[in-house]
Enzyme design. Structure first.
Site, mmCIF file in Angstrom:
data_model
loop_
_atom_site.group_PDB
_atom_site.id
_atom_site.type_symbol
_atom_site.label_atom_id
_atom_site.label_comp_id
_atom_site.label_asym_id
_atom_site.label_seq_id
_atom_site.Cartn_x
_atom_site.Cartn_y
_atom_site.Cartn_z
ATOM 1 N N SER A 96 0.862 -1.189 0.000
ATOM 2 C CA SER A 96 0.000 0.000 0.000
ATOM 3 C C SER A 96 0.897 1.237 0.000
ATOM 4 O O SER A 96 1.675 1.430 -0.924
ATOM 5 C CB SER A 96 -0.950 -0.019 1.195
ATOM 6 O OG SER A 96 -1.836 1.085 1.151
ATOM 7 N N MET A 142 -0.045 1.290 5.113
ATOM 8 C CA MET A 142 -0.843 1.595 6.291
ATOM 9 C C MET A 142 -1.893 0.510 6.500
ATOM 10 O O MET A 142 -2.314 -0.151 5.568
ATOM 11 C CB MET A 142 -1.531 2.956 6.127
ATOM 12 C CG MET A 142 -0.586 4.137 6.140
ATOM 13 S SD MET A 142 -1.441 5.719 5.968
ATOM 14 C CE MET A 142 -2.345 5.765 7.517
ATOM 15 N N ASP A 181 -4.251 -4.674 5.942
ATOM 16 C CA ASP A 181 -4.688 -5.501 4.815
ATOM 17 C C ASP A 181 -3.609 -6.542 4.504
ATOM 18 O O ASP A 181 -2.433 -6.203 4.373
ATOM 19 C CB ASP A 181 -4.945 -4.612 3.589
ATOM 20 C CG ASP A 181 -5.581 -5.377 2.443
ATOM 21 O OD1 ASP A 181 -6.272 -6.385 2.711
ATOM 22 O OD2 ASP A 181 -5.400 -4.968 1.281
#
Length: 354
Positions: free
Chosen positions: A177, A296, A299
């Site tokens: 991400s 962040m 996930d």
């Protein structure tokens, strides 16, 4: 002491809306505004900000050139704002290559209505990046929590990673991400053209951005990289990048093919690392090697749990080399990592192990 932000944009409307949104958070303070790249360079030196938000298209000097000069003179974390177009995506990727650390889509509709979701995302991104970069005036907080726990987990992971992966892995799935475009470029450019496994890449990005990113990676890498389409087939030495705004799955009945579909709108991430990891676990089981890079949130953690239950192998990036130690930390803290690696070691280790 609040995190000091310099806002750079040639639009008066966007300057004031962004200043207002940033100022609503008690840990953030806008210390200056610049209307073009040349002014941004001067104010960056004069005001010594902890982080800069940067538009990409401006008069006098564009955002990419400004990023390059600021990073050469006095490096400071820079968050780009980009249009949602394909050309905007290409320019943003140029800015990341020049030294910007991350980007956010420049959505005038969301900015105009003062979207709560946009403000929350902007606040989180600015604070996390500034704190992680360790700038003067950037407070320490959650971004640094559990460092000792993560190091302990890393030691345990390294100690238990011993089984050979050669001739055992059919699919490598990499999730990332915030900071991911730079991290993925670092990893993939180190892989040889005859890399023996198929790869699937899941990077949190909007539509249009993933197509531009795949095209750029394909030019930079020895392996083939392309944005995944429904029905595409996995092949050794080829990486399929999950399209922005959609989910990447693996077909059980037509093994070796991928499925691309819109997915549930209630999901936070499209594409989602958890979704792709879970599908890989279901179809390929212990023949998967999953790698969780900078980002962040968490996930990928639940997907990694499903992979481990099937006997798959999971690696995660270490704290020191992560722009944001969120996703890989979640996996490491859950003791799901077989190996914790610095970013520069991931590509060579993939090549050596497989």
């Amino acid at each position: 002491m609040p995190i000091r932000v310099l806002v750079v944009d040639d639009s008066n409307f966007f300057q004031h809306r962004l200043q207002g949104m940033i100022g609503e958070h008690p840990d953030l303070q806008v210390v200056g505004i610049a209307a073009n790249g040349r002014e941004a360079i001067a104010k960056a030196e004069q005001l010594n900000p902890d982080i800069i938000t940067m538009d990409y298209e401006m008069p006098v000097l564009d955002g990419v050139s400004a990023v390059r000069e600021i990073m050469a003179r006095r490096p400071v974390p820079i968050l780009m704002f980009s249009s949602l177009t394909y050309e905007g995506a290409r320019t943003t990727l140029n800015a990341l290559e020049a030294g910007a650390v991350d980007f956010m889509p420049k959505d005038f509709a969301e900015v105009s209505r003062g979207s709560t979701a946009l403000k929350k995302k902007l606040h989180e991104r600015l604070i996390a990046i500034a704190r992680r970069q360790g700038r003067p005036g950037a407070a320490r907080g959650p971004a640094r929590e559990a460092t000792a726990s993560a190091r302990e987990t890393a030691a345990v992971a390294v100690a238990r990673e011993s089984k050979s992966l050669k001739n055992r892995i059919s699919l490598v799935v990499i999730g990332a991400s915030t900071g991911g475009p730079v991290a993925l470029t670092e990893v993939l450019t180190q892989l040889p053209a005859d890399f023996p496994a198929a790869l699937a890449l899941v990077q949190h990005m909007p539509a249009n951005f993933t197509r531009a990113f795949a095209e750029r990676l394909n030019k930079q890498c020895a392996i083939e990289v392309r944005e995944a389409c429904d029905g595409d087939r996995l092949a050794p030495g080829t990486a399929l990048l999950a399209p922005g705004g959609r989910q990447l799955l693996f077909k059980r009945r037509d093994r070796g093919a991928v499925r691309v579909h819109p997915g549930d709108d209630r999901l936070n991430y499209k594409p989602s690392v958890d979704i792709s990891f879970a599908s890989a676990a279901d179809v390929y089981g212990d023949r998967v090697l999953a790698v969780v890079l900078t980002g962040m949130g968490a996930d990928g953690c639940e997907g990694a749990r499903l992979l481990k239950a099937k006997g798959a192998t999971v690696w995660s990036q270490d704290e020191a080399s992560s722009l944001i130690y969120g996703m890989p930390m979640a996996v490491a803290r859950a003791r799901l990592s077989d190996l914790v690696l610095g970013l520069k070691d991931v590509g060579p280790r993939l090549t050596r192990e497989l």
